[in-house]
Design a protein around this motif. Structure first.
Motif, PDB file in Angstrom:
ATOM      1  N   VAL A 101       0.842  -1.199   0.000  1.00 16.58           N
ATOM      2  CA  VAL A 101       0.000   0.000   0.000  1.00 16.58           C
ATOM      3  C   VAL A 101       0.880   1.253   0.000  1.00 16.58           C
ATOM      4  CG1 VAL A 101      -1.752   1.291   1.254  1.00 16.58           C
ATOM      5  CG2 VAL A 101      -1.853  -1.206   1.200  1.00 16.58           C
ATOM      6  N   ARG A 102       1.898   1.251   0.856  1.00 17.44           N
ATOM      7  CA  ARG A 102       2.793   2.414   0.935  1.00 17.44           C
ATOM      8  C   ARG A 102       3.479   2.659  -0.407  1.00 17.44           C
ATOM      9  NH1 ARG A 102       3.575   4.159   6.115  1.00 17.44           N
ATOM     10  NH2 ARG A 102       5.567   5.184   5.807  1.00 17.44           N
ATOM     11  N   GLU A 103       3.932   1.580  -1.037  1.00 18.22           N
ATOM     12  CA  GLU A 103       4.628   1.716  -2.310  1.00 18.22           C
ATOM     13  C   GLU A 103       3.720   2.387  -3.336  1.00 18.22           C
ATOM     14  OE1 GLU A 103       6.473  -1.668  -4.824  1.00 18.22           O
ATOM     15  OE2 GLU A 103       7.654  -1.719  -2.980  1.00 18.22           O
ATOM     16  N   GLU A 110      -5.502   2.479   4.449  1.00 15.86           N
ATOM     17  CA  GLU A 110      -5.488   1.175   5.134  1.00 15.86           C
ATOM     18  C   GLU A 110      -6.845   0.907   5.792  1.00 15.86           C
ATOM     19  OE1 GLU A 110      -2.671   0.834   8.320  1.00 15.86           O
ATOM     20  OE2 GLU A 110      -2.232  -1.261   7.864  1.00 15.86           O
ATOM     21  N   GLN A 111      -7.384   1.936   6.477  1.00  9.58           N
ATOM     22  CA  GLN A 111      -8.685   1.770   7.138  1.00  9.58           C
ATOM     23  C   GLN A 111      -9.770   1.426   6.123  1.00  9.58           C
ATOM     24  OE1 GLN A 111      -9.047   1.641  10.442  1.00  9.58           O
ATOM     25  NE2 GLN A 111      -6.824   1.819  10.362  1.00  9.58           N
ATOM     26  N   ARG A 112      -9.746   2.134   4.986  1.00  6.84           N
ATOM     27  CA  ARG A 112     -10.798   1.903   3.980  1.00  6.84           C
ATOM     28  C   ARG A 112     -10.700   0.509   3.406  1.00  6.84           C
ATOM     29  NH1 ARG A 112     -11.065   7.750   0.784  1.00  6.84           N
ATOM     30  NH2 ARG A 112     -11.671   8.951   2.634  1.00  6.84           N
ATOM     31  N   ILE A 163      -4.863  -7.835  -0.022  1.00  3.37           N
ATOM     32  CA  ILE A 163      -3.687  -7.284  -0.697  1.00  3.37           C
ATOM     33  C   ILE A 163      -2.670  -8.384  -0.950  1.00  3.37           C
ATOM     34  CG2 ILE A 163      -1.830  -5.591  -0.554  1.00  3.37           C
ATOM     35  CD1 ILE A 163      -3.664  -4.278   1.706  1.00  3.37           C
ATOM     36  N   ARG A 164      -2.182  -8.465  -2.198  1.00  2.64           N
ATOM     37  CA  ARG A 164      -1.120  -9.425  -2.514  1.00  2.64           C
ATOM     38  C   ARG A 164       0.203  -8.898  -1.996  1.00  2.64           C
ATOM     39  NH1 ARG A 164      -0.076 -12.065  -8.135  1.00  2.64           N
ATOM     40  NH2 ARG A 164       1.309 -13.226  -6.732  1.00  2.64           N
ATOM     41  N   ALA A 165       0.917  -9.729  -1.261  1.00  2.00           N
ATOM     42  CA  ALA A 165       2.199  -9.295  -0.682  1.00  2.00           C
ATOM     43  C   ALA A 165       3.358  -9.520  -1.647  1.00  2.00           C
ATOM     44  CB  ALA A 165       2.473 -10.015   0.619  1.00  2.00           C
TER      45      ALA A 165
END
Lengths: 473, 473
Positions: free
Chosen positions: A73-75, A362-364, A372-374
């Motif tokens: 997500v951060r990326e 993240e909350q949403r 999420i695929r890691a």
């Protein structure tokens, strides 16, 4: 085989101790990274009583690890931000995590107490950087640069009492964009506001407005500062009317301003700014808000802050006050503080509140139950029978060498079902299956994890067939 | 207009002081990033004697800034490294820059002296991370993970006497890939070696070999450790013969090994490893080298180190000993140190020496006189006449909104020649020119900086025309 981890060591030791015991000093040659880890293993072996930790395993107060899912997500968020900075012609810059202590303590006034100092272990007194802007000013002065458009993404550290729930940490990431140089008024300032609009739109966080909520300020003025409500409300009259230009016009009418030469100058700059914002087509996103005057003690020109607008429904889902998601302003005197001759380099910049944005996203995703695929793995190399490790190794090497993202189980005889489960759990779209039958016929099976359909393709066509399917999907 | 930077401040102050002076506490609402900088400006204004610094402007000993040009090179190198990690199914992970002090000091033995401690400012005792592997082990133990394939790119800090010329710093970047989990022998180990081969090939650094030069070790053994030359040379007999498998066979013949059960086990693992490396097609890159036994006190299994092979000519150009550019190994006991119950999680990993690689690439580019673009700007919006700022602002906003990377001068009346010079110096390929003539005819000129050729296109077709040219180039 529980002691698998241990056996090899003894075996290796035995193997080599017969032959050679070299000088430890040779270790200093190693790429720094693993030899020290290894050393710790030794330590643990020499001191068996230390095999289990005599301290609590945690991250320091106010800090956290980022899991693979969070990293994804951060990326994505940082990619949107940095792409925009590059789109506006910004150069990248990186500075050390710590600076000379004196350089920081002179520059944060009352906030100096929040600076992390390094222990005096001899040599220079150092402190962790508190933001990315002072290092930028230091860089400009140190290199005698008179102009620069740079972005900087990096961690900063502040010893605040962390209210984790509010998404505030002692270690957090900043994304700054700054324009340094002597230019005509309000042109770089307007671009900074444009950039904030592009980024917040690009992140699809919903409606936003670049302003500061009046109600907060009124509340503080009346209750905390004991200002007469009617005075506060008169000021409020200005603040309530959104839409910059109209407000600017009102201000022109106010004798308290129009009779003051310098006030008029400021007002003209303000008008100029809104002309430019109109040309950028973002005036609907900008609400000039007098409560921003709060910053004026500190800033040397226009300042701004962007807040997300929540629908009542959203406010239900996200009760926390996420506060502003971007902010910035003009600071024309900072660089001069680092220049031996006190040469001035006017600066305007912005900072994207990525930690808060990350928290919101993240909350949403949690609320939507999004998975999420890691990893980005495209192909899993599986086998239905025993003793096909060699075939799998040969095959996966071909995929890797062709640039295909591939994984395989690290077992000689894995179970096919568990291999397929792994693909479903981790979202790997394709499986390549090789077994006796396939080997005999000179083919491999390609299985779609989603449809569970399988097709046999010639062994030699594997890479092209995989690439075809990946480009289609 | 030297005091342009100052005038607005007075004007703004005058403008707002008439209306509102809000509580400073409101500042705590701001996105952290610029308000503190601004604060420093105030500080400087309150203390005019501090306007020029009373300290030397420098980065701390052993640290450095990275210029925009350097950042471009680093970004390219890291991209190759991270792409390879992802290709092998690794997950991203990030951990705090500092950890609880006790967690580190227990884990680096004699190297603990090189750890940066944070000053005790109340609360926990903290230290800057020394590598990325101990935090990884801490993460596994803390989250009770029994298996994980992760990569981590981040800065680490070590208080070493920096020999800058050798490309060693007190702050440097590490790129680690590690496989944690209980698997069948040598499969993950072989993948780590494959990864090193893929990355070093991908970076096109020239020939490399995963080994350690025997001569160094012999030299140290004989001169420093006083080992009899003939003994050293007998050991050397093994080391000299490159090509893993053949050496393994020789070792099997040596009674000092074949008569030792555990030595034989280690030897079988070794043979297994080279079988897998053969299937990966990288045996020519791997030279099993007994001098690696030097690491055996520390590691619990196979260890490896990659060095670049220099032609005599290269050695002329790059006299410095660049040492190893990648290293790694197995460490099966580390995680247990952090687990309250001492549960073991076998690990194998690698670390890419990106700082050295960066140094090598930078030196080569300098030697070749290669010019590096610090920005990715595709289009510059210029004007030949005065008073075209509004047109330029409208035009560049269209380009930005179309995702085109564009810049323009922050001046009302820039000189065309200086604008074109800027494009040539910074490598911007296209210039969009708008002036009276163009405006009258409803066109804009697109100029190729390289060919200096110009074409007029319809104003409304600008974006499509630009995109066409960019896709062609």
């Amino acid at each position: 085989m529980p002691q698998l981890g241990l056996l090899p060591k003894r075996a290796w030791a035995a193997l080599f101790s017969q032959l050679l015991r070299p000088p430890p000093s040779a270790c200093t040659q190693a790429v720094r990274g693993h030899s020290q880890v290894a050393e710790s293993v030794l330590t643990s072996q020499l001191k068996p009583h230390q095999e289990t930790p005599n301290f609590i395993i945690k991250t320091p107060k106010g800090t956290r690890d980022f899991s693979p899912q969070q990293m994804v997500v951060r990326e994505k968020i940082l990619d949107v931000v940095v792409s925009c900075f590059k789109r506006h012609g910004a150069q990248g810059l990186d500075t050390p995590a710590f600076e000379l202590k004196e350089m920081l303590t002179e520059n944060y006034g009352e906030n100096s107490g929040l600076i992390y100092d390094l222990k005096d272990q001899g040599g220079e007194l150092l402190s962790l950087r508190y933001d990315l802007t002072v290092p930028f000013a230091r860089y400009l002065a140190m290199n005698k640069l008179k102009k620069m458009k740079r972005y900087h993404v990096g961690k900063v550290w502040r010893r605040e009492s962390p209210a984790i729930v509010q998404g505030r940490y002692r270690e957090f990431c900043q994304c700054d964009f700054d324009i340094a140089g002597q230019f005509d008024p309000m042109i770089p300032d307007a671009e900074c506001l444009k950039i904030i609009c592009e980024i917040l739109s690009g992140l699809q966080l919903g409606n936003f407005l670049i302003k500061m909520p009046w109600t907060d300020v009124r509340h503080e003025m009346v209750t905390k500062k004991g200002l007469a409500p009617e005075v506060a409300d008169r000021i409020g009259d200005y603040v309530q009317c959104h839409g910059g230009v109209s407000l600017v016009e009102q201000l022109f009418q106010d004798p308290r301003l129009s009779q003051n030469k310098q006030a008029l100058e400021g007002l003209r700059d303000l008008k100029l700014l809104f002309e430019y914002l109109t040309l950028f087509g973002i005036t609907d996103k900008i609400s000039f808000d007098l409560s921003l005057a709060r910053g004026l003690d500190y800033y040397t020109g226009v300042i701004y802050e962007a807040v997300l607008l929540q629908t009542p429904a959203q406010a239900e889902e996200e009760p926390l006050n996420v506060g502003s998601v971007a902010a910035g302003g003009r600071y024309d005197e900072l660089v001069a503080m680092f220049d031996p001759k006190g040469h001035k380099v006017p600066c305007v910049g912005l900072s994207i509140g990525v930690e808060r944005i990350f928290y919101i996203v993240e909350q949403r995703m949690k609320a939507l139950g999004e998975k999420i695929r890691a990893t980005e793995t495209q192909v899993f190399v599986a086998t239905p029978q025993k003793n096909f490790l060699q075939e799998r190794l040969k095959l996966i090497a071909e995929l890797w060498d062709a640039g295909i993202k591939a994984e395989m189980p690290y077992k000689n005889n894995p179970k096919l079902l568990s291999q397929l489960h792994y693909c479903e759990n981790t979202g790997i779209p394709l499986v390549v299956i090789i077994g006796e039958q396939e080997l005999k016929e000179g083919v491999v099976k390609i299985r779609s994890v989603a449809s569970r359909g399988e097709v046999a393709v010639k062994r030699e066509d594997l890479v092209t067939e995989i690439q075809k399917r990946l480009s289609e999907s």
